[in-house]
Structures are given as structure tokens and as C-alpha cells.
Write a protein that holds these residues in place. Structure first.
Motif, PDB file in Angstrom:
ATOM      1  N   ILE A  59      22.438  17.748  -6.698  1.00  0.00           N
ATOM      2  CA  ILE A  59      23.225  18.441  -5.683  1.00  0.00           C
ATOM      3  C   ILE A  59      24.356  19.171  -6.391  1.00  0.00           C
ATOM      4  O   ILE A  59      25.062  18.571  -7.214  1.00  0.00           O
ATOM      5  N   ASN A  60      24.524  20.434  -6.063  1.00  0.00           N
ATOM      6  CA  ASN A  60      25.497  21.266  -6.752  1.00  0.00           C
ATOM      7  C   ASN A  60      26.696  21.598  -5.876  1.00  0.00           C
ATOM      8  O   ASN A  60      26.607  21.615  -4.648  1.00  0.00           O
ATOM      9  N   CYS A  61      27.790  21.889  -6.535  1.00  0.00           N
ATOM     10  CA  CYS A  61      29.020  22.224  -5.821  1.00  0.00           C
ATOM     11  C   CYS A  61      29.854  23.154  -6.696  1.00  0.00           C
ATOM     12  O   CYS A  61      30.030  22.891  -7.895  1.00  0.00           O
ATOM     13  N   ALA A  62      30.362  24.222  -6.092  1.00  0.00           N
ATOM     14  CA  ALA A  62      31.280  25.122  -6.779  1.00  0.00           C
ATOM     15  C   ALA A  62      32.670  24.885  -6.211  1.00  0.00           C
ATOM     16  O   ALA A  62      32.842  24.874  -4.993  1.00  0.00           O
ATOM     17  N   VAL A 103      27.644  12.355 -12.511  1.00  0.00           N
ATOM     18  CA  VAL A 103      28.356  13.566 -12.140  1.00  0.00           C
ATOM     19  C   VAL A 103      28.594  14.373 -13.408  1.00  0.00           C
ATOM     20  O   VAL A 103      28.985  13.830 -14.440  1.00  0.00           O
ATOM     21  N   LEU A 104      28.319  15.667 -13.322  1.00  0.00           N
ATOM     22  CA  LEU A 104      28.560  16.595 -14.414  1.00  0.00           C
ATOM     23  C   LEU A 104      29.608  17.607 -13.982  1.00  0.00           C
ATOM     24  O   LEU A 104      29.574  18.093 -12.843  1.00  0.00           O
ATOM     25  N   LEU A 105      30.535  17.911 -14.869  1.00  0.00           N
ATOM     26  CA  LEU A 105      31.601  18.853 -14.570  1.00  0.00           C
ATOM     27  C   LEU A 105      31.598  19.976 -15.600  1.00  0.00           C
ATOM     28  O   LEU A 105      31.666  19.708 -16.802  1.00  0.00           O
ATOM     29  N   ASN A 106      31.539  21.207 -15.126  1.00  0.00           N
ATOM     30  CA  ASN A 106      31.626  22.374 -16.002  1.00  0.00           C
ATOM     31  C   ASN A 106      32.849  23.175 -15.575  1.00  0.00           C
ATOM     32  O   ASN A 106      32.808  23.931 -14.603  1.00  0.00           O
ATOM     33  N   LYS A 107      33.942  22.978 -16.283  1.00  0.00           N
ATOM     34  CA  LYS A 107      35.205  23.620 -15.890  1.00  0.00           C
ATOM     35  C   LYS A 107      35.174  25.125 -16.143  1.00  0.00           C
ATOM     36  O   LYS A 107      35.882  25.874 -15.481  1.00  0.00           O
ATOM     37  N   THR A 108      34.372  25.554 -17.085  1.00  0.00           N
ATOM     38  CA  THR A 108      34.317  26.977 -17.414  1.00  0.00           C
ATOM     39  C   THR A 108      33.869  27.808 -16.216  1.00  0.00           C
ATOM     40  O   THR A 108      34.432  28.865 -15.931  1.00  0.00           O
ATOM     41  N   SER A 112      28.048  18.882 -10.418  1.00  0.00           N
ATOM     42  CA  SER A 112      26.751  18.477  -9.890  1.00  0.00           C
ATOM     43  C   SER A 112      26.688  16.959  -9.786  1.00  0.00           C
ATOM     44  O   SER A 112      27.355  16.244 -10.542  1.00  0.00           O
ATOM     45  N   LEU A 113      25.904  16.517  -8.826  1.00  0.00           N
ATOM     46  CA  LEU A 113      25.656  15.088  -8.626  1.00  0.00           C
ATOM     47  C   LEU A 113      24.162  14.864  -8.805  1.00  0.00           C
ATOM     48  O   LEU A 113      23.353  15.492  -8.120  1.00  0.00           O
ATOM     49  N   TYR A 119      26.174  15.192   1.473  1.00  0.00           N
ATOM     50  CA  TYR A 119      26.978  14.919   0.289  1.00  0.00           C
ATOM     51  C   TYR A 119      28.034  16.009   0.128  1.00  0.00           C
ATOM     52  O   TYR A 119      27.731  17.205   0.183  1.00  0.00           O
ATOM     53  N   PHE A 120      29.278  15.575  -0.074  1.00  0.00           N
ATOM     54  CA  PHE A 120      30.400  16.492  -0.263  1.00  0.00           C
ATOM     55  C   PHE A 120      31.027  16.284  -1.631  1.00  0.00           C
ATOM     56  O   PHE A 120      31.207  15.138  -2.073  1.00  0.00           O
ATOM     57  N   CYS A 121      31.399  17.384  -2.260  1.00  0.00           N
ATOM     58  CA  CYS A 121      32.305  17.276  -3.392  1.00  0.00           C
ATOM     59  C   CYS A 121      33.716  17.538  -2.864  1.00  0.00           C
ATOM     60  O   CYS A 121      33.901  18.288  -1.895  1.00  0.00           O
ATOM     61  N   ALA A 122      34.683  16.902  -3.457  1.00  0.00           N
ATOM     62  CA  ALA A 122      36.078  17.095  -3.070  1.00  0.00           C
ATOM     63  C   ALA A 122      36.908  17.245  -4.334  1.00  0.00           C
ATOM     64  O   ALA A 122      36.645  16.589  -5.345  1.00  0.00           O
ATOM     65  N   GLU A 123      37.902  18.103  -4.285  1.00  0.00           N
ATOM     66  CA  GLU A 123      38.749  18.356  -5.446  1.00  0.00           C
ATOM     67  C   GLU A 123      40.193  18.027  -5.106  1.00  0.00           C
ATOM     68  O   GLU A 123      40.617  18.092  -3.946  1.00  0.00           O
TER      69      GLU A 123
END
Lengths: 114, 113
Positions: free
Chosen positions: A21-24, A64-69, A74-75, A88-92
Motif C-alpha cells: 500500500i502506497n502513500c505520498a 514500512v519503507l520511507l523515501n524522503k527524496t 509504503s506499507l 489503511y491510512f498513512c499519517a504524518e
């Protein structure tokens, strides 16, 4: 979180397969991220978190993978089970203390096919 | 421990009316945050209460107000209800620890007709 309008993205997977699952996210100042699972009629439930000084974190069956660039999260759910069906939600957040607020994305509906 | 509890579960109101939603935090938690979740969307932060004061506020009009009591429970009040206020209202409590401890309640489903 990024708003993608009123239509909830959906993902259907076969039981036993892996799910991604992806999240921007939108705020480059955000330094702490959480994935939540929300089942029908319930509030969001914590799954896994990650700080911005990491690019990968693993939990039980989840990664969970994080690409700050490119400001992308992604989950990954291994060996997806029917009980994983949910939104599924991503939260920042800027900071990870309880005083900070969470900004949620629109969410992705995961359906697991038995 | 029952976790975070909210009441009522469901509520139907008419445009222009006022509504009060209630939240009891998890035992040991002193901070309460309120979120609005429209159908098909992610929760949107309304405000946060700590030590009986509003500590932070999201982009919501003054029609949305709140209160926190000495026992840490909280109320969300919405005046002059609009059709667009129809949503699931979530309460989340947390302690002085990290955000991962934040616990959400089941929400109150508000329908404005």
C-alpha cells in the motif's frame, strides 16, 4: 497527508499473497510517520511507525519503507489474511510526541480474497 | 480498561441545530484530540486539549468548540450545523509519551439533515 479526492483507492489481493500500500505525503517538514488500519465501524488502529532518520522498519508481518527524496511511504503486508481487509491510512507529523498532531492521507481500501 | 469511549454512537440532527459529543480518554492519558472523518476520506484534525485548555487547532471554524474537564474527559460542540458537518467524529487520547501511544475511540457518526 495528500488528498486525492473523494474516491478511495482500492487494492484487492489473494489470501496468502503480499500486499503493498502506497502513500505520498505533502509536508517535507514531517519527520514522523504512522500507518493505521481502520475497520468498519471502528477508529484507526496503530500498525507501525517510522522516523525520518530511517528508511525501513519491520514489525510482525508488516514493513514500512520511507523515501524522503520523493516523499513516499509504503506499507508491505506479508502473507495477507482475510482479517487484514480494512482501510489503511498513512499519517504524518512534525515530531513524535503526544503534543503533535497527525495529518492523514485519504486511505486505501484493502480487500483480501479468500 | 475500556480504552477510549465516545458517546453517543450515532446522532441525527437538523441543519442549524447544535450538538455535543463526548469522549472519555484511556486511563492514564491526559491529552485529547478530536478529528472529523468525512465519508471516504482520512481524519482531519480539529483541535487538541491538554490541562483543560485548547493547545492546538486545525482549520475549522469557530462553530467548533470544545472543553476538557479535570478528569481529562472532553466534549466537542458544534453550533449552527451544516449538511457538510455530517461525518464520523473521532476522539483520540494520548499520554505524555510518543504518538504511537495515541489511541482512537470508535467515533460518533453525526448525520445532519
Amino acid at each position: 497527508g495528500e488528498s486525492v479526492g473523494l474516491h478511495l483507492p482500492t487494492l484487492s489481493v489473494q489470501e496468502g499473497d503480499n500486499s503493498i500500500i502506497n502513500c505520498a505525503y505533502s509536508n517535507s517538514a514531517s519527520d514522523y510517520f504512522i500507518w493505521y488500519k481502520q475497520e468498519s465501524g471502528k477508529g484507526p488502529q496503530f500498525i507501525i511507525d517510522i522516523r525520518s532518520n530511517m528508511d525501513k522498519r519491520q514489525g510482525q508481518r508488516v514493513t514500512v519503507l520511507l523515501n524522503k527524496t520523493v516523499k513516499h511511504l509504503s506499507l508491505q503486508i506479508a502473507a495477507t489474511q482475510p482479517g487484514d481487509s480494512a482501510v489503511y491510512f498513512c499519517a504524518e507529523s512534525r515530531g513524535e510526541t503526544g503534543a503533535n498532531n497527525l495529518f492523514f492521507g485519504t486511505g486505501t481500501r484493502l480487500t483480501v480474497i479468500p | 480498561d475500556a480504552g477510549v469511549t465516545q458517546s453517543p454512537t450515532h446522532l441525527i440532527k437538523t441543519r442549524g441545530q447544535q450538538v455535543t459529543l463526548r469522549c472519555s480518554p484511556k486511563s492514564g492519558h491526559d491529552t485529547v484530540s478530536w478529528y472529523q472523518q468525512a465519508l471516504g476520506q482520512g481524519p482531519q484534525f480539529i483541535f487538541q486539549y491538554y490541562e483543560e485548555e485548547e493547545r492546538q487547532r486545525g482549520n475549522f471554524p469557530d462553530r467548533f468548540s470544545g472543553h476538557q474537564f479535570p478528569n481529562y474527559s472532553s466534549e466537542l460542540n458544534v453550533n449552527a450545523l451544516l449538511l457538510g458537518d455530517s461525518a464520523l467524529y473521532l476522539c483520540a487520547s494520548s499520554g505524555t509519551g510518543v504518538l504511537r501511544t495515541r489511541l482512537f475511540g470508535p467515533g460518533t457518526r453525526l448525520t445532519v439533515t
